[in-house]
Write an enzyme that holds these catalytic residues in place. Sequence first.
Site, PDB file in Angstrom:
ATOM      1  N   TYR A 144       0.852  -1.188   0.000  1.00 42.95           N
ATOM      2  CA  TYR A 144       0.000   0.000   0.000  1.00 42.95           C
ATOM      3  C   TYR A 144       0.884   1.232   0.000  1.00 42.95           C
ATOM      4  O   TYR A 144       1.802   1.346   0.803  1.00 42.95           O
ATOM      5  CB  TYR A 144      -0.918   0.021   1.231  1.00 42.95           C
ATOM      6  CG  TYR A 144      -1.798   1.255   1.279  1.00 42.95           C
ATOM      7  CD1 TYR A 144      -2.820   1.435   0.338  1.00 42.95           C
ATOM      8  CD2 TYR A 144      -1.599   2.245   2.242  1.00 42.95           C
ATOM      9  CE1 TYR A 144      -3.620   2.574   0.365  1.00 42.95           C
ATOM     10  CE2 TYR A 144      -2.402   3.379   2.285  1.00 42.95           C
ATOM     11  CZ  TYR A 144      -3.413   3.536   1.344  1.00 42.95           C
ATOM     12  OH  TYR A 144      -4.196   4.663   1.372  1.00 42.95           O
ATOM     13  N   ASP A 239       9.309   2.854   0.006  1.00 43.61           N
ATOM     14  CA  ASP A 239       8.239   3.527   0.736  1.00 43.61           C
ATOM     15  C   ASP A 239       8.455   3.221   2.218  1.00 43.61           C
ATOM     16  O   ASP A 239       8.089   2.159   2.700  1.00 43.61           O
ATOM     17  CB  ASP A 239       6.876   3.028   0.240  1.00 43.61           C
ATOM     18  CG  ASP A 239       5.731   3.703   0.982  1.00 43.61           C
ATOM     19  OD1 ASP A 239       5.996   4.388   1.993  1.00 43.61           O
ATOM     20  OD2 ASP A 239       4.572   3.543   0.552  1.00 43.61           O
ATOM     21  N   LYS A 267       4.067   9.742   8.347  1.00 38.60           N
ATOM     22  CA  LYS A 267       3.732   9.276   9.690  1.00 38.60           C
ATOM     23  C   LYS A 267       4.654   9.856  10.792  1.00 38.60           C
ATOM     24  O   LYS A 267       4.430  10.967  11.232  1.00 38.60           O
ATOM     25  CB  LYS A 267       3.655   7.749   9.707  1.00 38.60           C
ATOM     26  CG  LYS A 267       2.504   7.295   8.765  1.00 38.60           C
ATOM     27  CD  LYS A 267       2.078   5.873   8.849  1.00 38.60           C
ATOM     28  CE  LYS A 267       0.762   5.701   8.075  1.00 38.60           C
ATOM     29  NZ  LYS A 267       0.799   4.762   6.980  1.00 38.60           N
TER      30      LYS A 267
HETATM   31  C1  LIG Z   1       0.139   5.152   5.476  1.00 40.88           C
HETATM   32  C2  LIG Z   1       0.953   4.801   4.304  1.00 40.88           C
HETATM   33  C3  LIG Z   1       0.972   5.590   3.153  1.00 40.88           C
HETATM   34  C4  LIG Z   1       0.034   6.736   2.953  1.00 40.88           C
HETATM   35  O1  LIG Z   1       0.231   7.774   3.853  1.00 40.88           O
HETATM   36  P1  LIG Z   1      -0.981   8.780   4.108  1.00 40.88           P
HETATM   37  O2  LIG Z   1      -0.385   9.826   4.990  1.00 40.88           O
HETATM   38  O3  LIG Z   1      -2.075   7.991   4.749  1.00 40.88           O
HETATM   39  O4  LIG Z   1      -1.390   9.312   2.783  1.00 40.88           O
HETATM   40  C5  LIG Z   1       1.879   5.276   2.156  1.00 40.88           C
HETATM   41  N1  LIG Z   1       2.693   4.219   2.277  1.00 40.88           N
HETATM   42  C6  LIG Z   1       2.683   3.419   3.359  1.00 40.88           C
HETATM   43  C7  LIG Z   1       3.643   2.284   3.440  1.00 40.88           C
HETATM   44  C8  LIG Z   1       1.791   3.669   4.402  1.00 40.88           C
HETATM   45  O5  LIG Z   1       1.738   2.835   5.439  1.00 40.88           O
END
Ligand SMILES: *Cc1c(COP(=O)(O)O)cnc(C)c1O
Length: 424
Positions: A144, A239, A267
């Site tokens: 994701y 990511d 985050k």
């Molecule tokens: C949470 C998340 C995102 C998206 O971040 P948002 O601030 O919710 O848009 C992207 N990549 C990973 C791995 C995530 O866990």
Amino acid sequence: MENPTSQKLFDSATELIPGGVNSPARAWRSVGGTPLFFESGQGSRINDVDGNSYIDYVCSWGPLILGHSHPDVVQAAQDATAKGASFGAPTAYEVETARLVVDAVPSIEMVRFVNSGTEATMSAMRLARAATGRNLILKFDGGYHGHDDALLVRAGSGLATSGIADSAGVNPKLAEDTIVAPYNDLEAIEQIFDAHSERIACVIIEPIAGNMGVVPADPEFLTGLRRITADEGCLLIFDEVISGFRAAFGGAQEVYGVYPDITCLGKIIGGGFPVGAYGASVELMSHVAPLGPMYQAGTLSGNPVAMAAGAATIRHLAKPDTYARLALTTAQLADGLREIFNETETPATVNHATGMLTLFFGVDSVKDMTTAANNDHQQFTSFFHKMLEHGVYLPPSPYEAWFISLAHTSEDIDATLQAVRDSL
Ligand SMILES: *Cc1c(COP(=O)(O)O)cnc(C)c1O
């Protein structure tokens, strides 16, 4: 536990907001029941609007690595807010947070702040296309990366299935440019590059997957991916929106010693405020406007309050022994769970990395989305509700990471393990 106020608020919310929530996982559709509404948090605990208190393993889905309402973060955010919430012009906060990120994350020489992880991955892909002049994106099944069109794709079975979008409303032309591969399968990657050599702009991967549940990459898989992408002139994007400043101070890339071309963060680096970032070498970042021709902007990007809270968080994380302590707490929980499942002969797998963990019922190993999907969903659902009754708030889905913070104590873990015994 009674929750009449949550019930009432949820009734109103569902009239006003789709599904009553501003992000779908919060609606508890996967486990059923009425989502709890919260009004405060302190350290490892959160309190709902009916006065019930829980040990929290959601921690806002990752940002709160210091726990709720850490005094340094609260102070930093209050001070910044009092001086002005936003200027739409540069501030010293951005420079400080950028310095902290560049110093911490091995592969980042220059960083651009945005407002969410979604924006970070979207911009990183644009940068990869700008830098390579290629169009295709390779992602992994179960990975994701936020809700950008091109990344909301997941593949049915088979190897490099050209993307079929999961979500309605995704431009199919965009989805067609996304190739999906199974996680931890280097042979599949080799076959995909054989078929699409010189057309793939980037591979985007969570080096420690957190969104099919926690699934760490095999070290040989990441090393192989690095070698192949470098040989193919394709950019590797990590990511690290979850793993950044969690798996280690320098993220998963520090843990594995494998360095991507572009890193996405989010985050933790906002200390609980909306944030994201993407960073790379000076050479790559020179494509980004106003230095170069790749446009990317944001009214609230580098917001002073988020930057101040993020900097306070990172400064705290930089203290000695932080990650050793987090690793120990996580291992105490993971090993404790494994012991209980062993004793009670409950078939289950616990995957963990520092500060994150997932428990999969009914399977004996999970290395990718296919094996994760074999978990016993029903057992998780009843377990989730029982744990709640015992005062433990878990993520409301079997495919999410439980987040352990530095505020979780050894006593919290013991109480959690006792709740697990009672729940089983
Ligand atoms: C949470 C998340 C995102 C998206 O971040 P948002 O601030 O919710 O848009 C992207 N990549 C990973 C791995 C995530 O866990």
